[in-house]
Design a protein around this motif. Sequence first.
Motif, PDB file in Angstrom:
ATOM      1  N   CYS A 137       0.860  -1.180   0.000  1.00 51.12           N
ATOM      2  CA  CYS A 137       0.000   0.000   0.000  1.00 51.12           C
ATOM      3  C   CYS A 137       0.896   1.230   0.000  1.00 51.12           C
ATOM      4  O   CYS A 137       1.721   1.393   0.907  1.00 51.12           O
ATOM      5  CB  CYS A 137      -0.892   0.015   1.240  1.00 51.12           C
ATOM      6  N   TYR A 165      -2.904  -0.858  -8.917  1.00 58.46           N
ATOM      7  CA  TYR A 165      -4.131  -0.063  -8.928  1.00 58.46           C
ATOM      8  C   TYR A 165      -3.810   1.297  -8.316  1.00 58.46           C
ATOM      9  O   TYR A 165      -3.190   1.382  -7.257  1.00 58.46           O
ATOM     10  CB  TYR A 165      -5.229  -0.793  -8.144  1.00 58.46           C
ATOM     11  N   PRO A 195      -6.947  -9.097  -7.020  1.00 60.73           N
ATOM     12  CA  PRO A 195      -8.129  -8.939  -6.164  1.00 60.73           C
ATOM     13  C   PRO A 195      -9.410  -9.327  -6.886  1.00 60.73           C
ATOM     14  O   PRO A 195      -9.490  -9.309  -8.123  1.00 60.73           O
ATOM     15  CB  PRO A 195      -8.117  -7.448  -5.820  1.00 60.73           C
ATOM     16  N   HIS A 215     -12.099  -7.573  -6.361  1.00 58.17           N
ATOM     17  CA  HIS A 215     -12.747  -6.285  -6.635  1.00 58.17           C
ATOM     18  C   HIS A 215     -11.843  -5.175  -6.128  1.00 58.17           C
ATOM     19  O   HIS A 215     -11.157  -5.332  -5.123  1.00 58.17           O
ATOM     20  CB  HIS A 215     -14.101  -6.209  -5.914  1.00 58.17           C
ATOM     21  N   VAL A 216     -11.836  -4.056  -6.835  1.00 55.44           N
ATOM     22  CA  VAL A 216     -11.110  -2.868  -6.396  1.00 55.44           C
ATOM     23  C   VAL A 216     -12.088  -1.705  -6.311  1.00 55.44           C
ATOM     24  O   VAL A 216     -12.840  -1.450  -7.266  1.00 55.44           O
ATOM     25  CB  VAL A 216      -9.951  -2.526  -7.345  1.00 55.44           C
ATOM     26  N   TYR A 269     -12.415   2.261  -5.920  1.00 62.30           N
ATOM     27  CA  TYR A 269     -11.664   3.499  -6.057  1.00 62.30           C
ATOM     28  C   TYR A 269     -12.405   4.618  -5.334  1.00 62.30           C
ATOM     29  O   TYR A 269     -13.501   5.006  -5.739  1.00 62.30           O
ATOM     30  CB  TYR A 269     -11.495   3.857  -7.527  1.00 62.30           C
ATOM     31  N   LEU A 320      -8.281   3.827  -1.268  1.00 59.58           N
ATOM     32  CA  LEU A 320      -8.323   2.791  -2.309  1.00 59.58           C
ATOM     33  C   LEU A 320      -8.400   1.440  -1.602  1.00 59.58           C
ATOM     34  O   LEU A 320      -7.651   1.192  -0.655  1.00 59.58           O
ATOM     35  CB  LEU A 320      -7.063   2.869  -3.173  1.00 59.58           C
ATOM     36  N   ARG A 321      -9.297   0.576  -2.061  1.00 60.89           N
ATOM     37  CA  ARG A 321      -9.496  -0.726  -1.384  1.00 60.89           C
ATOM     38  C   ARG A 321      -9.481  -1.866  -2.389  1.00 60.89           C
ATOM     39  O   ARG A 321     -10.047  -1.750  -3.482  1.00 60.89           O
ATOM     40  CB  ARG A 321     -10.830  -0.735  -0.647  1.00 60.89           C
ATOM     41  N   ALA A 322      -8.833  -2.962  -1.997  1.00 59.95           N
ATOM     42  CA  ALA A 322      -8.826  -4.190  -2.795  1.00 59.95           C
ATOM     43  C   ALA A 322      -9.399  -5.319  -1.949  1.00 59.95           C
ATOM     44  O   ALA A 322      -8.989  -5.522  -0.800  1.00 59.95           O
ATOM     45  CB  ALA A 322      -7.406  -4.530  -3.239  1.00 59.95           C
ATOM     46  N   SER A 347     -10.058  -7.779   3.139  1.00 58.45           N
ATOM     47  CA  SER A 347      -9.962  -6.586   2.292  1.00 58.45           C
ATOM     48  C   SER A 347      -8.828  -5.717   2.800  1.00 58.45           C
ATOM     49  O   SER A 347      -8.580  -5.636   4.011  1.00 58.45           O
ATOM     50  CB  SER A 347     -11.270  -5.799   2.318  1.00 58.45           C
TER      51      SER A 347
END
Length: 257
Positions: free
Chosen positions: A32, A58, A78, A80-81, A83, A97-99, A105
């Motif tokens: 990250c 990402y 991942p 799903h990402v 934004y 930002l999350r994956a 997660s």
Amino acid sequence: MKIISYNVNGIRSASTKNFFCWLQSTDADMVCMQEVKALPVQIPEIIALIEQLGYHHYWFPAEKKGYSGVAILTKIKPNHVEYGCGEEWIDMEGRILRADFDTFSLMSVYLPSGSSGDERQVKKYAFMKFFDGYIDDLRKEHPNLIISGDYNICHTSMDIHNPKSNANSSGFLPEEREWMELFLNRGFIDTFRHFNKDPHNYTWWSFRANSRAKNLGWRIDYHLATVPMLERLKRVIILPDAIHSDHCPVLLELNPA
């Protein structure tokens, strides 16, 4: 599994300081990054290096060029990402930002700094208030959550080299420290403190007064994990010898699910 959080203070700048040789040596599964300060289209050579190391990548940059922005690099693709967070001004500054993966997660987050003046401190408080509700809602769907990043807050006096002289400094204000305490008490683990209760462990140093060499720092970078992740926590270490930024990376290792 190894997860690194690192405020790189400009990915282009970090890349000139052997950042990618260092990254390869860590064998990190996920990274990250905060303050990337670049759009992917501006850094094709860096993108090529990232892909050569086997990472999916990402990016959620700020609209303002050369400012803020977060990214996630991961060797595991991942499911799903996500934004941004849906709050316009926060998303304009590229802060969340999350994956989502099979068993947890991972979020890269960059809280505003209030050190530049009252207006930005007000924005910081607004972010903190929004973030409380946003994360409460998110955890209902994603209970296994790790929020990694630069929080721009020292939680306790143990997390700053001179708490008395910094009592009125943004990043160590009573309101900020109280927010961090309440946030943790809502079901998060400060993973570094879970393993290490010793003082003088910092993740950011001013460029002034030879602060890094003297270890006159602040611990403002965290991996916060929800309580259901507790049994997966293996170790967390700060890596102050990695010098690509005014921050240093924090490494979290997870046990298999």
